[in-house]
Design a protein around this motif. Structure first.
Motif, PDB file in Angstrom:
ATOM      1  N   ASP A   1       0.823  -1.210   0.000  1.00  0.00           N
ATOM      2  CA  ASP A   1       0.000   0.000   0.000  1.00  0.00           C
ATOM      3  C   ASP A   1       0.857   1.261   0.000  1.00  0.00           C
ATOM      4  O   ASP A   1       0.355   2.347  -0.279  1.00  0.00           O
ATOM      5  N   LEU A   2       2.112   1.131   0.352  1.00  0.00           N
ATOM      6  CA  LEU A   2       3.049   2.248   0.323  1.00  0.00           C
ATOM      7  C   LEU A   2       4.246   1.861  -0.529  1.00  0.00           C
ATOM      8  O   LEU A   2       4.729   0.722  -0.456  1.00  0.00           O
ATOM      9  N   GLU A   3       4.739   2.815  -1.314  1.00  0.00           N
ATOM     10  CA  GLU A   3       5.890   2.543  -2.160  1.00  0.00           C
ATOM     11  C   GLU A   3       7.201   2.795  -1.430  1.00  0.00           C
ATOM     12  O   GLU A   3       8.175   2.087  -1.606  1.00  0.00           O
ATOM     13  N   GLU A   4       7.231   3.830  -0.599  1.00  0.00           N
ATOM     14  CA  GLU A   4       8.464   4.191   0.089  1.00  0.00           C
ATOM     15  C   GLU A   4       8.617   3.372   1.369  1.00  0.00           C
ATOM     16  O   GLU A   4       7.680   3.261   2.163  1.00  0.00           O
ATOM     17  N   PRO A   5       9.781   2.791   1.595  1.00  0.00           N
ATOM     18  CA  PRO A   5       9.987   2.006   2.817  1.00  0.00           C
ATOM     19  C   PRO A   5      10.181   2.863   4.059  1.00  0.00           C
ATOM     20  O   PRO A   5      10.188   2.342   5.160  1.00  0.00           O
TER      21      PRO A   5
END
Length: 394
Positions: free
Chosen positions: A179-183
């Motif tokens: 759901d999120l691209e950035e870690p």
């Protein structure tokens, strides 16, 4: 087609229907004119076999030069095989914190955590996280938002730290689920509030007062028996509340718990515990040792009865969990070492036991008095006292 400049954009008058104007120099760069007169810069390209458009900005807010530069960046990404529209779609599809928290509780916490942990997470989410951050999309939450959320709870530092921890797990899970691209977790390196560790144990006099109150608690014998078992076993409240008769192994002198905070475990118990168990009348059709008002169920609420009982004993500052602390401290003073106390408490690490097993103030004072008296005798030249101190230290 014409070269797009401020002059050409200003000269484009609205019509009954929206229309596009494309730049003659940079293919795919243009602007859209709406019937309302609103003009929006955009790029158009083909990706994944489809014609896609990405808006850049509204004319007036964004200049033609800035829009052209941004269009060149987007089109360069397309030539490199990327799809800027796909990234935009994912951002638009990002759930709000409130929507994600519901899925998080149902699909992560309920599956991987115990019921008690689920309750703690749910409480933090519903009472603290959602009211402050629930309307934001997960992709829009910044570290500054998290810092503000945490600081707003400075009057309740323990709850603030717990809620921050829940929020951090939510973002880690969101990244794992895609759901999120950035870690990068916005909770990362947000400084927690300092927590003052409690060191509250019952003295013999306090235990005597509490024992008297428990003997006189005729109106709520279940709660009194629950407190007795907590004091005598060092168990957690949930372990005693969920204790069933089938878990009691009389022959081996054990409680065999199929589940606890640390998983299945075995708790050795003494004769005093069996005395309490023998005094409890079993209810037909109810498997629990500490029964509740609902037929066949356990006693679920011990906080209210405990507040009443501790008030009568003059122990208003004592929490139920402090009874477990007292068990560990008493065991230490009786000469039990940390590994043994850890086994009694069901700990898997000695470090965990060390947090509970502090010496009581009276024992520390007695030790300090003994050592200082021996040293003082040596200073006065009393050899007998000095030899006694050496033997004690040995």
């Amino acid at each position: 087609m014409t070269k797009i400049t401020k002059r050409t954009v200003d000269a484009a008058f609205p019509r009954d229907k929206e229309f596009f104007v494309w730049d003659q120099a940079l293919k795919g760069f243009g602007f859209r004119v709406y019937p309302s007169g609103r003009k929006v810069y955009l790029t158009q390209f083909r990706a994944d076999g489809r014609l896609r458009r990405v808006n850049i900005g509204v004319h007036g807010t964004v200049t033609a030069e800035i829009a052209r530069t941004e269009a060149m960046r987007v089109l360069s990404e397309v030539r490199l095989g990327e799809n800027p529209a796909s990234h935009r779609d994912r951002l638009k599809a990002s759930p709000t914190v409130m929507a994600f928290s519901k899925r998080f509780l149902e699909e992560h916490v309920a599956v991987h955590c115990k019921a008690s942990t689920y309750g703690e997470y749910e409480r933090s989410i519903e009472l603290f996280i959602n009211p402050k951050l629930g309307s934001l999309r997960m992709t829009d939450v910044r570290r500054s938002d998290v810092v503000g959320f945490h600081q707003s709870m400075k009057s309740i530092p323990y709850q603030a730290n717990r809620s921050l921890g829940v929020l951090s797990v939510m973002f880690t899970t969101a990244y794992t689920w895609g759901d999120l691209e950035e870690p990068l977790n916005p909770c990362w390196k947000v400084k927690r509030f300092k927590e003052r560790k409690r060191e509250r144990y019952l003295s013999p006099a306090e235990l005597a007062r509490l024992g008297k109150v428990l003997m006189e608690a005729h109106s709520e014998p279940e709660a009194a028996n629950c407190i007795r078992l907590l004091l005598l076993t060092g168990c957690r409240l949930g372990e005693i509340q969920s204790l069933k008769w089938e878990y009691v192994d009389c022959e081996a002198g054990l409680l065999r718990l199929p589940d606890s905070k640390t998983g299945a475990k075995i708790i050795p118990i003494g004769a005093a515990v069996f005395d309490v168990l023998d005094s409890i009348e079993r209810q037909a059709g109810n498997p629990f040792v500490i029964t509740g008002r609902v037929k066949g169920q356990k006693l679920t609420d011990m906080q209210k009865p405990w507040r009443r009982l501790r008030a009568r004993a003059g122990l208003d500052d004592v929490r139920i969990h402090d009874l477990r602390h007292s068990f560990a401290s008493d065991a230490l003073q009786l000469g039990q070492d940390l590994p043994m106390i850890g086994k009694l408490l069901g700990h898997t690490q000695v470090q965990t036991t060390a947090r509970y097993a502090h010496l009581k103030t009276d024992a520390i004072s007695a030790a300090a008095n003994q050592v200082s008296a021996a040293i003082a005798s040596s200073l006065l030249g009393n050899p007998d006292q000095s030899e006694g101190m050496e033997q004690t230290l040995d």
